[in-house]
Structures are given as structure tokens and as C-alpha cells.
Design an enzyme around this catalytic site. Structure first.
Site, PDB file in Angstrom:
ATOM      1  N   ALA A   8      87.442 194.037  76.494  1.00  0.00           N
ATOM      2  CA  ALA A   8      86.566 192.857  76.373  1.00  0.00           C
ATOM      3  C   ALA A   8      85.259 193.207  75.671  1.00  0.00           C
ATOM      4  O   ALA A   8      84.221 192.613  75.943  1.00  0.00           O
ATOM      5  CB  ALA A   8      86.297 192.277  77.767  1.00  0.00           C
ATOM      6  N   GLY A   9      85.334 194.183  74.756  1.00  0.00           N
ATOM      7  CA  GLY A   9      84.139 194.552  73.983  1.00  0.00           C
ATOM      8  C   GLY A   9      83.925 193.571  72.839  1.00  0.00           C
ATOM      9  O   GLY A   9      84.258 192.378  72.944  1.00  0.00           O
ATOM     10  N   GLY A  76      89.471 200.574  73.821  1.00  0.00           N
ATOM     11  CA  GLY A  76      89.339 201.909  73.239  1.00  0.00           C
ATOM     12  C   GLY A  76      88.005 202.110  72.574  1.00  0.00           C
ATOM     13  O   GLY A  76      87.082 201.310  72.746  1.00  0.00           O
ATOM     14  N   SER A  98      97.245 204.581  79.190  1.00  0.00           N
ATOM     15  CA  SER A  98      96.879 204.030  80.499  1.00  0.00           C
ATOM     16  C   SER A  98      96.960 202.503  80.526  1.00  0.00           C
ATOM     17  O   SER A  98      96.940 201.910  81.593  1.00  0.00           O
ATOM     18  CB  SER A  98      95.470 204.490  80.891  1.00  0.00           C
ATOM     19  N   ALA A 115      94.956 195.581  68.070  1.00  0.00           N
ATOM     20  CA  ALA A 115      93.768 195.578  67.205  1.00  0.00           C
ATOM     21  C   ALA A 115      93.100 196.949  67.159  1.00  0.00           C
ATOM     22  O   ALA A 115      92.451 197.279  66.162  1.00  0.00           O
ATOM     23  CB  ALA A 115      92.762 194.538  67.688  1.00  0.00           C
ATOM     24  N   ASN A 117      91.947 200.663  66.655  1.00  0.00           N
ATOM     25  CA  ASN A 117      92.155 201.539  65.491  1.00  0.00           C
ATOM     26  C   ASN A 117      92.546 202.961  65.873  1.00  0.00           C
ATOM     27  O   ASN A 117      92.193 203.406  66.965  1.00  0.00           O
ATOM     28  CB  ASN A 117      90.864 201.591  64.664  1.00  0.00           C
ATOM     29  N   PRO A 118      93.214 203.675  65.012  1.00  0.00           N
ATOM     30  CA  PRO A 118      93.748 203.240  63.717  1.00  0.00           C
ATOM     31  C   PRO A 118      94.949 202.314  63.962  1.00  0.00           C
ATOM     32  O   PRO A 118      95.962 202.752  64.500  1.00  0.00           O
ATOM     33  CB  PRO A 118      94.158 204.544  63.036  1.00  0.00           C
ATOM     34  N   ASP A 120      97.464 200.808  62.574  1.00  0.00           N
ATOM     35  CA  ASP A 120      98.875 200.997  62.224  1.00  0.00           C
ATOM     36  C   ASP A 120      99.534 202.013  63.169  1.00  0.00           C
ATOM     37  O   ASP A 120     100.638 201.780  63.664  1.00  0.00           O
ATOM     38  CB  ASP A 120      99.001 201.462  60.760  1.00  0.00           C
ATOM     39  N   HIS A 172      95.542 199.908  57.244  1.00  0.00           N
ATOM     40  CA  HIS A 172      94.241 199.290  57.463  1.00  0.00           C
ATOM     41  C   HIS A 172      93.262 200.462  57.526  1.00  0.00           C
ATOM     42  O   HIS A 172      92.986 201.018  58.586  1.00  0.00           O
ATOM     43  CB  HIS A 172      94.223 198.483  58.763  1.00  0.00           C
TER      44      HIS A 172
END
Ligand SMILES: NC(=O)C1=CN([C@@H]2O[C@H](COP(=O)(O)OP(=O)(O)OC[C@H]3O[C@@H](n4cnc5c(N)ncnc54)[C@H](O)[C@@H]3O)[C@@H](O)[C@H]2O)C=CC1
Ligand SMILES: CC(=O)C(=O)O
Length: 309
Positions: A8-9, A76, A98, A115, A117-118, A120, A172
Site C-alpha cells: 500500500a505504498g 517490496g 512471503s 507491479a 520491479n524488476p 518482468d 520494463h
């Protein structure tokens, strides 16, 4: 449609906000290891709902994801100024180790929309950890880079970005490929359109647009610490394509058996997205240089997964 968002960042909350503002979900649930942050994001975004579309926002533990049809994974770490996306891999692979079990236990029918990263490689991590079929584990891939490309091309040509049909392919990330050969303004190749209206696409223009797209994240992170509005809207766009079974052609990342000779690889190509996830992959017309660049991008990604599994 109920949508879960883990993380939720900045990115997760921007996706939740875009979903509420666009009417992309009837319910959004945030899960974050920082429970107070998840709760605060849900409360804050709920105050936009009276100005937007009906949408219930809440926060909870993993069990609150029950009934979600799509779960966005935005948990993350993010890049610091100057850091590449690939440098986040081991830290975010640990985070997903986790997270995925909790999501799958609570919402076994949910499609995963990655979403973090990275993106892909995190899509590959999510696929392996979830056991879902590849068409149901979708990385946002280059949806954001494609938006940046269309936006800059539209500005150069003096037309709406919605009238520019152009894609960014591959990673990406730094090795991404701007597919100039297949780029169209309306129905016209962009070079012909530019020449007709007195806005030629010279080598200099190409280089400026390429840097504008490829270096966007670095510039924005330098200026404000992170990027979130563009990807938030992009994630909401993908959710709407799934919810409404649109068959929308979007540049997203899924694991494929082989691309340009590189086996077992996730990267972005234009793909048909609807209720079942990704139902088809399109290989656009490319010049030899673009084909070689796509292969090189696939090789960069493949190389980065060495030692991961
Ligand atoms: N795909 C794309 O186009 C884009 C991807 N990103 C990526 O999205 C990710 C998130 O970025 P931001 O939202 O800016 O970061 P952020 O730091 O604002 O938010 C990350 C959230 O993840 C949570 N989190 C960390 N570990 C967790 C765990 N084990 N379980 C549950 N929650 C956990 C944190 O508490 C934090 O709230 C990053 O990896 C970033 O690189 C960012 C922009 C564009
Ligand atoms: C951070 C990131 O991946 C982007 O803005 O493209």
C-alpha cells in the site's frame, strides 16, 4: 469486481486511487506489512469516492482478500536515485516468497497483476510461486513505457496520445525497445504523418523521445523519490480490461515458452487482455535493428535470472 492490492505504498495506493476514480472496481482491499499505512490509504482514498464512482475501500490481513478476482502485487522495495530496476531483484524475490502464499490461500481464484520491479522477472517469480497458468499472472511490463512513448509522440505530432498507436517492447527497464517501425498516428506511419504536418521525425527527435521514455523513471525518481501516478493509472487500465473482458491490446508481460530464441522468458509484447487474462500475443512488425534489440533485451532478462532458481 473486488480487487486486492498487496503493498500500500506509492504504487499500490495510486492504483487504488485510480481504480476508485475511474470506476474500475466495486471494492478495493489493501494489505501491507505496515497495517496502519494500509488502513490510512483506504481511508484517504475513500474520501475521493463521493466525487467519483461507488467503491468500498478497506484494509486487512491476507484473509481480507477472499473473493478478490484480481490481486495487484506492489509490495517490496523501489529504486533509489540512480539505482536500476534489476538491482532490486533479490530483495523483491524474498518479499514475494512471503506474499504469494498468503494471496493464494485467501483468493485462490484471483488473477495476479504484478507491479513490483524488476517487473518482468517478478512476474516469473510470481508464476512459479503461485502455480497459476501463465495467462493469469500478468506483469504490468511496459504499459507505462508505452504510455510515455505515446505521450511524447503525441506531443511532437500535436495529436492526442490516444490517437498514437505505438508500443514499447521487451524489458520494463534499460534494455526496452521503442517499436518505431510499427508506430502509427491514426492510420499513418508516424514518419509520414510527421512529414505531412511539418513535424518531421528526425534522428534527433527519435533520440530525444527515446531518452524521454527510457530515462523517465530515473528523472522522476531524482525529482520526487518515486513514480506512481502513471503506473497507478496503467494498473487500473489493465484491471478494467480484465473486468469488462475488453480484449484490449496492451503491452504487458507474461511468461512465454520462447521469444526470439530465448526460452522461458517474461517480457512485454502487445497482448490481448480480457476476462481470462492474456489470450493472445502479437509480434509487431519490426526492423532488423528492433528485432536484434528485442533479442538483446530478452537475453538481459534471462541473464538476470541465473541463480534465481
Ligand atoms: N511496474 C512499474 O511500472 C513500476 C513499478 N514500481 C515498483 O513498485 C514497487 C513498489 O514501489 P513503491 O510503491 O514506490 O514503494 P513503497 O515503498 O512506497 O511501497 C512498498 C510497500 O510494500 C510494503 N511491503 C514490503 N514488504 C512487504 C511484505 N513482505 N508484505 C507486505 N507488504 C510489504 C511496504 O510496507 C510498502 O508499503 C517497487 O518495486 C517499484 O520499483 C514502481 C513504479 C513503476
Ligand atoms: C519506477 C519504474 O519502474 C518506472 O517509473 O518506470
Amino acid at each position: 469486481m473486488k480487487v486486492g492490492i498487496v503493498g500500500a505504498g506509492m504504487v499500490g495506493s495510486a492504483a487504488g486511487s485510480a481504480l476508485a476514480l475511474r470506476g474500475g472496481a466495486s471494492e478495493v482491499v489493501f494489505v501491507d506489512r505496515n497495517a496502519a499505512l494500509a488502513q490510512a490509504q483506504a481511508e484517504d482514498i475513500s474520501h475521493a469516492v463521493p466525487f467519483a464512482h461507488p467503491c468500498r475501500l478497506s484494509a486487512g490481513e491476507y484473509d481480507a482478500l477472499e473473493g478478490a478476482e484480481v490481486v495487484i502485487l506492489a509490495a517490496g522495495v523501489a529504486q533509489k536515485p540512480g539505482e536500476s530496476r534489476l538491482s532490486l531483484l533479490s530483495r523483491n524475490a524474498d518479499v514475494f516468497a512471503s506474499v504469494i502464499g498468503g494471496v493464494r490461500a485467501a483468493a485462490p481464484g484471483a488473477m495476479l497483476l504484478v507491479a513490483s520491479n524488476p517487473v518482468d522477472i517478478m512476474t516469473q517469480v510470481a508464476l512459479r510461486a503461485s502455480g497459476l497458468p501463465p495467462e493469469r499472472v500478468i506483469g504490468s511490463g511496459t504499459i507505462l513505457d508505452t504510455a510515455r512513448f505515446r505521450s511524447l509522440l503525441g506531443a511532437h505530432l500535436g495529436i492526442a496520445p490516444q490517437s498514437v498507436h505505438a508500443y514499447v517492447l521487451g524489458e520494463h527497464g534499460d534494455s526496452e525497445v521503442l517499436a518505431w517501425s510499427s508506430a502509427r498516428a491514426g492510420t499513418e506511419p508516424v514518419a509520414r504523418f510527421g512529414a505531412q504536418i511539418g513535424a518531421p521525425i528526425t534522428e534527433e527527435v527519435r533520440a530525444t523521445i527515446d531518452a524521454g521514455v527510457r530515462r523517465a523513471a530515473y528523472r522522476i525518481i531524482e525529482g520526487k523519490g518515486a513514480t506512481w501516478y502513471g503506473i497507478g493509472a496503467g494498473l487500473a487500465r489493465i484491471v478494467q480490461a480484465i473486468r469488462d473482458d475488453q480484449g484490449a491490446v496492451l503491452s504487458v508481460s507474461v511468461v512465454a515458452p520462447e521469444i526470439e530464441g530465448v526460452p522461458d522468458i517474461a517480457l512485454s509484447l502487445p497482448r490481448v487482455v480480457g476476462r481470462k487474462g492474456v489470450s493472445a500475443t502479437l509480434m509487431p512488425e519490426m526492423s532488423e535493428t528492433e528485432t536484434a534489440a528485442l533479442r538483446a533485451s530478452a537475453e538481459v532478462l534471462k541473464e538476470s535470472t541465473q541463480g534465481l532458481w
